[in-house]
Design an enzyme around this catalytic site. Sequence first.
Site, mmCIF file in Angstrom:
data_model
loop_
_atom_site.group_PDB
_atom_site.id
_atom_site.type_symbol
_atom_site.label_atom_id
_atom_site.label_comp_id
_atom_site.label_asym_id
_atom_site.label_seq_id
_atom_site.Cartn_x
_atom_site.Cartn_y
_atom_site.Cartn_z
ATOM 1 N N ASN A 27 42.364 36.333 49.766
ATOM 2 C CA ASN A 27 42.821 37.600 49.202
ATOM 3 C C ASN A 27 43.860 38.172 50.164
ATOM 4 O O ASN A 27 43.523 38.781 51.171
ATOM 5 C CB ASN A 27 41.611 38.539 49.057
ATOM 6 C CG ASN A 27 42.008 39.908 48.521
ATOM 7 O OD1 ASN A 27 43.182 40.202 48.312
ATOM 8 N ND2 ASN A 27 40.999 40.749 48.306
ATOM 9 N N ARG A 38 42.914 35.547 44.935
ATOM 10 C CA ARG A 38 42.930 36.779 44.167
ATOM 11 C C ARG A 38 44.397 37.132 43.920
ATOM 12 O O ARG A 38 45.177 37.222 44.856
ATOM 13 C CB ARG A 38 42.279 37.897 44.954
ATOM 14 C CG ARG A 38 42.456 39.220 44.236
ATOM 15 C CD ARG A 38 42.101 40.370 45.117
ATOM 16 N NE ARG A 38 42.218 41.589 44.357
ATOM 17 C CZ ARG A 38 42.577 42.744 44.899
ATOM 18 N NH1 ARG A 38 42.851 42.827 46.168
ATOM 19 N NH2 ARG A 38 42.648 43.823 44.152
ATOM 20 N N HIS A 68 40.514 45.720 38.921
ATOM 21 C CA HIS A 68 39.105 45.499 39.281
ATOM 22 C C HIS A 68 38.402 44.599 38.260
ATOM 23 O O HIS A 68 37.177 44.607 38.170
ATOM 24 C CB HIS A 68 38.306 46.823 39.319
ATOM 25 C CG HIS A 68 38.558 47.662 40.527
ATOM 26 N ND1 HIS A 68 38.362 49.022 40.504
ATOM 27 C CD2 HIS A 68 38.954 47.358 41.775
ATOM 28 C CE1 HIS A 68 38.653 49.530 41.691
ATOM 29 N NE2 HIS A 68 39.017 48.532 42.485
ATOM 30 N N LEU A 116 32.811 51.933 42.168
ATOM 31 C CA LEU A 116 33.140 53.068 43.024
ATOM 32 C C LEU A 116 33.253 52.593 44.468
ATOM 33 O O LEU A 116 32.245 52.367 45.147
ATOM 34 C CB LEU A 116 32.057 54.160 42.903
ATOM 35 C CG LEU A 116 31.677 54.586 41.473
ATOM 36 C CD1 LEU A 116 30.579 55.651 41.499
ATOM 37 C CD2 LEU A 116 32.884 55.087 40.698
ATOM 38 N N ASN A 125 36.745 52.244 47.652
ATOM 39 C CA ASN A 125 37.950 52.990 48.024
ATOM 40 C C ASN A 125 38.784 53.239 46.778
ATOM 41 O O ASN A 125 39.251 54.333 46.535
ATOM 42 C CB ASN A 125 38.763 52.209 49.051
ATOM 43 C CG ASN A 125 38.127 52.290 50.417
ATOM 44 O OD1 ASN A 125 37.700 53.360 50.843
ATOM 45 N ND2 ASN A 125 38.046 51.160 51.098
ATOM 46 N N ARG A 146 43.654 58.161 46.076
ATOM 47 C CA ARG A 146 44.425 58.232 44.829
ATOM 48 C C ARG A 146 43.886 59.343 43.931
ATOM 49 O O ARG A 146 42.676 59.546 43.820
ATOM 50 C CB ARG A 146 44.345 56.904 44.079
ATOM 51 C CG ARG A 146 45.294 55.869 44.638
ATOM 52 C CD ARG A 146 45.096 54.515 43.986
ATOM 53 N NE ARG A 146 44.465 53.579 44.903
ATOM 54 C CZ ARG A 146 43.938 52.414 44.545
ATOM 55 N NH1 ARG A 146 43.929 52.041 43.294
ATOM 56 N NH2 ARG A 146 43.395 51.629 45.450
ATOM 57 N N ASN A 197 25.730 51.858 47.638
ATOM 58 C CA ASN A 197 25.091 52.361 48.857
ATOM 59 C C ASN A 197 24.735 53.838 48.882
ATOM 60 O O ASN A 197 24.100 54.289 49.821
ATOM 61 C CB ASN A 197 25.996 52.094 50.066
ATOM 62 C CG ASN A 197 26.115 50.619 50.340
ATOM 63 O OD1 ASN A 197 25.119 49.950 50.598
ATOM 64 N ND2 ASN A 197 27.314 50.098 50.251
ATOM 65 N N GLU A 210 33.248 39.770 44.232
ATOM 66 C CA GLU A 210 34.464 39.210 43.645
ATOM 67 C C GLU A 210 34.779 37.832 44.212
ATOM 68 O O GLU A 210 35.222 36.942 43.493
ATOM 69 C CB GLU A 210 35.632 40.170 43.874
ATOM 70 C CG GLU A 210 35.469 41.456 43.076
ATOM 71 C CD GLU A 210 36.247 42.626 43.641
ATOM 72 O OE1 GLU A 210 37.372 42.838 43.197
ATOM 73 O OE2 GLU A 210 35.729 43.326 44.530
#
Length: 416
Positions: free
Chosen positions: A7, A99, A189, A218, A220, A250, A345, A396
Amino acid sequence: MHVLVVNAGSSTLKFQLIATDLEAMETDADRRLVHGVIERIGGHALVRLRQPGKARQLRETPLKDHRAAIEYVLRWIVSEESGIDEVRALGDVHAVGHRVVHGGQRFRQSVRIDAEVLHAIEDQVELAPLHNPANLKGIRAITELLGAGVPQVAVFDTAFHATMPDTSFLYAIPYSYYRRYGVRRYGFHGTSHRYVAFRYRKLRGIAREAVNIVTLHLGNGCSACAIKGGNSFDTSMGFTPLEGLVMGTRAGDVDPSLVTWLAEKEGTSAADVERMLTRQSGLLGVSGLTSDMRELLAEEREHQDRRVTLAIDMFCQRVRRYIGAFLAELGGADAIVFTGGIGENSPEIRARVCQGLEWLGLRVDPLRNEACIDGATGTINDKDSRLAAWVIPTDEELLIARDTVRVVTTGDPRAR
Ligand code: ADP
């Protein structure tokens, strides 16, 4: 097979080496041999390595570009030092999965990379000027270092959303812009939403077609996805990953006329305002403190800062807005699923998101909610809840490794 998952970001490289094959996938016996992150490529790079059962390693080394970073990773993997005995030569890396952020309208699923595919990925650069060039560097570096004989597979963030109907993916602007430039919602995503939907159906023992859920990534970056019959039906990110939920830095949804208005007011350009919306907004912009949800929650507990609470509450309310919207679009669903760093988390954020959703049949069980942290999977709703709520950690890289194996061995990336 030993699959290297790559990635490549603008100055970062995340990688994993995963041993898996069609049989291992069936029994979840994939093995992660190492995962690592390299930051600050182009200068004195910071390399973090993690291997199962070993202490984390952190080292600094000058790496001038992505090729140098990948060369460093490959050298280390085959060295004595790594202790990965089954991979002793470059020839023991059997395939590479990349990716790739933007697949445009062309790529609806993962594909083996050849010259034509590489060109098509280059063609999408216009749509993702920040991301695709870095992904391409990763692909080229691997070709140079491992040779064209080692199969490489591209796994796109956008591909899962290719099933959205035009009512979801079009913007209500003159249709000609869609025709001329491909202006539409692409969604991102996708690998995460797809993985979580896949895990959900395995956990429930149901068919792909029976998956009707709203997934909430959910981290960054944040996005929601309405999944109907196993396919993406709608998603909160749009033409770029800026739209939708409130994120770390963002803004998510804003009135687009804000861009010209602020540019005029501040005497800057539209591009500057877009940068502000991308890098200085969200949790960071509202709190004025940090984009990190963990830090915000700690700060709120200790100092009861009004703007910190405001940032967290806006974050949660926006998620709630999308849950409501997507449940309405789907005509109801069986579950909502939390994933990503925050979703996996933070019982506190999950509880705050679900607050006031009892009217639609969602009741969170506080004990179950508290228990689902640190990679745990499970339901957090109470037994009388009409709508289930799950926590399912995303992975991922694992999905990229599995797609790579499936594309290389069977030509078809879809899991059965
Ligand atoms: P990315 O979208 O970059 O993959 P992650 O999924 O790793 O990001 O999510 C990072 C976010 O998760 C950060 O805001 C971090 O503070 C948050 N996070 C991680 N652990 C916790 C926790 N225990 N409580 C609240 N937030 C957490």
